[in-house]
Design an enzyme around this catalytic site. Sequence first.
Site, PDB file in Angstrom:
ATOM      1  N   ASP A   1     -10.702   4.061  10.390  1.00  0.00           N
ATOM      2  CA  ASP A   1      -9.885   2.440  10.925  1.00  0.00           C
ATOM      3  C   ASP A   1     -10.133   2.642  12.849  1.00  0.00           C
ATOM      4  O   ASP A   1      -9.525   2.459  13.758  1.00  0.00           O
ATOM      5  CB  ASP A   1      -8.508   2.633  11.214  1.00  0.00           C
TER       6      ASP A   1
ATOM      7  N   HIS B   1     -12.302   1.593   2.572  1.00  0.00           N
ATOM      8  CA  HIS B   1     -11.156   2.594   1.541  1.00  0.00           C
ATOM      9  C   HIS B   1     -12.486   2.681   0.200  1.00  0.00           C
ATOM     10  O   HIS B   1     -11.330   2.622  -0.469  1.00  0.00           O
ATOM     11  CB  HIS B   1      -9.700   1.605   0.648  1.00  0.00           C
TER      12      HIS B   1
ATOM     13  N   ASP C   1      -7.139  -4.893  10.494  1.00  0.00           N
ATOM     14  CA  ASP C   1      -6.462  -2.771   9.991  1.00  0.00           C
ATOM     15  C   ASP C   1      -7.383  -2.121  10.428  1.00  0.00           C
ATOM     16  O   ASP C   1      -8.023  -0.749   9.783  1.00  0.00           O
ATOM     17  CB  ASP C   1      -6.294  -3.179   8.009  1.00  0.00           C
TER      18      ASP C   1
ATOM     19  N   TRP D   1       0.834  -1.163  -0.124  1.00  0.00           N
ATOM     20  CA  TRP D   1       0.059   0.096   0.107  1.00  0.00           C
ATOM     21  C   TRP D   1       0.813   0.635  -0.343  1.00  0.00           C
ATOM     22  O   TRP D   1       1.484   1.130   0.423  1.00  0.00           O
ATOM     23  CB  TRP D   1      -1.309   0.327   1.382  1.00  0.00           C
TER      24      TRP D   1
ATOM     25  N   HIS E   1      -8.478  -6.354   4.441  1.00  0.00           N
ATOM     26  CA  HIS E   1      -8.136  -5.698   5.648  1.00  0.00           C
ATOM     27  C   HIS E   1      -9.425  -5.405   6.468  1.00  0.00           C
ATOM     28  O   HIS E   1     -10.308  -4.444   5.930  1.00  0.00           O
ATOM     29  CB  HIS E   1      -7.243  -4.337   5.367  1.00  0.00           C
TER      30      HIS E   1
ATOM     31  N   ASP F   1     -12.470   7.125   6.420  1.00  0.00           N
ATOM     32  CA  ASP F   1     -11.096   6.204   6.993  1.00  0.00           C
ATOM     33  C   ASP F   1     -10.561   6.254   8.227  1.00  0.00           C
ATOM     34  O   ASP F   1      -9.781   5.839   8.415  1.00  0.00           O
ATOM     35  CB  ASP F   1     -10.863   5.250   5.841  1.00  0.00           C
TER      36      ASP F   1
ATOM     37  N   GLU G   1      -3.317  -2.994  -2.286  1.00  0.00           N
ATOM     38  CA  GLU G   1      -4.380  -2.485  -2.230  1.00  0.00           C
ATOM     39  C   GLU G   1      -4.233  -1.114  -2.359  1.00  0.00           C
ATOM     40  O   GLU G   1      -4.128  -0.690  -2.366  1.00  0.00           O
ATOM     41  CB  GLU G   1      -3.636  -1.877  -0.131  1.00  0.00           C
TER      42      GLU G   1
ATOM     43  N   ASP H   1      -9.581  -3.170   1.319  1.00  0.00           N
ATOM     44  CA  ASP H   1      -9.137  -2.439   2.994  1.00  0.00           C
ATOM     45  C   ASP H   1     -11.358  -2.525   2.944  1.00  0.00           C
ATOM     46  O   ASP H   1     -11.607  -1.192   2.262  1.00  0.00           O
ATOM     47  CB  ASP H   1      -8.812  -1.289   3.651  1.00  0.00           C
TER      48      ASP H   1
ATOM     49  N   LYS I   1      -6.570   2.527  -2.384  1.00  0.00           N
ATOM     50  CA  LYS I   1      -7.616   3.299  -1.859  1.00  0.00           C
ATOM     51  C   LYS I   1      -8.553   4.190  -2.155  1.00  0.00           C
ATOM     52  O   LYS I   1      -8.068   4.513  -3.486  1.00  0.00           O
ATOM     53  CB  LYS I   1      -6.659   3.839  -0.523  1.00  0.00           C
TER      54      LYS I   1
HETATM   55  C1  RNT Z   1      -3.702   2.742   4.260  1.00  0.00           C
HETATM   56  C2  RNT Z   1      -3.831   1.275   4.614  1.00  0.00           C
HETATM   57  C3  RNT Z   1      -2.985   0.855   5.321  1.00  0.00           C
HETATM   58  C4  RNT Z   1      -2.546   1.151   6.276  1.00  0.00           C
HETATM   59  C5  RNT Z   1      -1.395   0.151   6.527  1.00  0.00           C
HETATM   60  C6  RNT Z   1      -1.129   1.069   8.060  1.00  0.00           C
HETATM   61  O1  RNT Z   1      -4.719   3.568   4.582  1.00  0.00           O
HETATM   62  O2  RNT Z   1      -5.371   0.728   4.690  1.00  0.00           O
HETATM   63  O3  RNT Z   1      -3.003  -0.967   4.641  1.00  0.00           O
HETATM   64  O4  RNT Z   1      -3.638   1.046   6.857  1.00  0.00           O
HETATM   65  O5  RNT Z   1      -0.551  -0.125   6.080  1.00  0.00           O
HETATM   66 ZN    ZN Z   2      -5.456  -1.474   4.650  1.00  0.00          ZN
END
Ligand code: RNT
Ligand code: ZN
Length: 420
Positions: free
Chosen positions: A297, A263, A327, A186, A287, A295, A227, A260, A229
Amino acid sequence: MSANVQQAYRLAAERYREMGVDAGAALAKLKTVPISLHCWQGDDVKGFEDFGGELGGGLAATGNYPGAARTPDELRADAAKALSLIPGTHRFNLHAFYGEFKGKKVDRDEILPEHFAGWIDWARSLGLGLDFNPTYFSHPKAADNFTLSHADRGIRDFWIRHGIACRRIAEAMGRAVGKTCITNFWIPDGMKDTPVDRRGPRERLIQALDEILAAPVDQSCTRDSVEGKLFAIGIESYTVGSHEFYQSYSLARRTLFTLDTGHYHPTETITDKISAILSFIPEILLHVSRGVRWDSDHVVTLGDDLGAIAQELVRGDYLGRTHIGLDYFDASINRVAAWVIGVRNMLKALLQAMLEPIDRLREAERSGDYTARLALLEEAKTLPFGAVWDYYCETAGVPVGEAWLSEVQAYERDVLARRG
Ligand code: RNT
Ligand code: ZN
């Protein structure tokens, strides 16, 4: 074994049998599914480079709960504590800047398997698989949020060398632990405001990734995933590695593809993407995260979104082709608890999906009886799933129900609270 847990399970299994579901078979299956625990929840994505600056790449860990891990030993101890409260055998997901550099400045393009020897030994001692991530943020050469797609050839080359170094480390990890290590790429690359050139960075990114992937590694030890986003803080208008970009890249170059859950647009879920993508791409990496308004998290909770993902994986028989990782990074609560809650929820969601009266549901759908399909889906929600989960925890030798919390509280008192 507690008589209550056992009795409740016996009654629950009976109820499931009436619905045509074998609870014992569901538990046997659940046991085979590893979840990859992300190292970065333990220290708010700080890593262990001694020249590491602020968290970059548009990522943000908010909160100041005490007790974050400050060293590899602390992070290992915290993760081991979390894993001891989670049923099953799992994996650990490392970022490149979590190497053990022992006070030396080892730049990202110089990292070697030896910097991860401590992690490899630890993983082996616990029977854990390892996963890996090159770190394309929190670094002076990523300060303008361009790395592999940077217009400057020198900076691009630096990050290409980092990618290659990471694949070699992942290869060593996979070989040492005897389980394939997934290397997830990523990068933060993108722009705050509307670019006039969307094409150039994408062409450079393709070239850079191609150069990284051209370095030979043993595919039985490591596999690569990319990955996509939508946006990040300060990178709102353009992300070079978007969903469409990497979906196409992974198809063209036969890499894995990472979804993810944070994302996408706030109301867009990944549920429907799983079967679409797995129609063409052999394996995916998840993720699993929880975006609140963006986003953000947050710690993964057991809700409809998570349930729907688990159902797709189970109903579509995709577990063998899906690598499940978490994640998120919440610095406002106990970080060991954050891990435990997220993994236990992921497992609960999978178990719930495995306990669906799927034969009856399929039959209803096949025959066009959508009334029965809806009725059964709704009734299935109140089947005694909790009794099966408790029994699973008990037989796996981990705390039943909220009993894990007092263990985390004791760990906080005895270990975390003593950290400065
Ligand atoms: C970032 C991505 C990525 C990170 C990690 C820390 O938006 O989701 O995967 O969260 O690599
Ligand atoms: Zn991620």
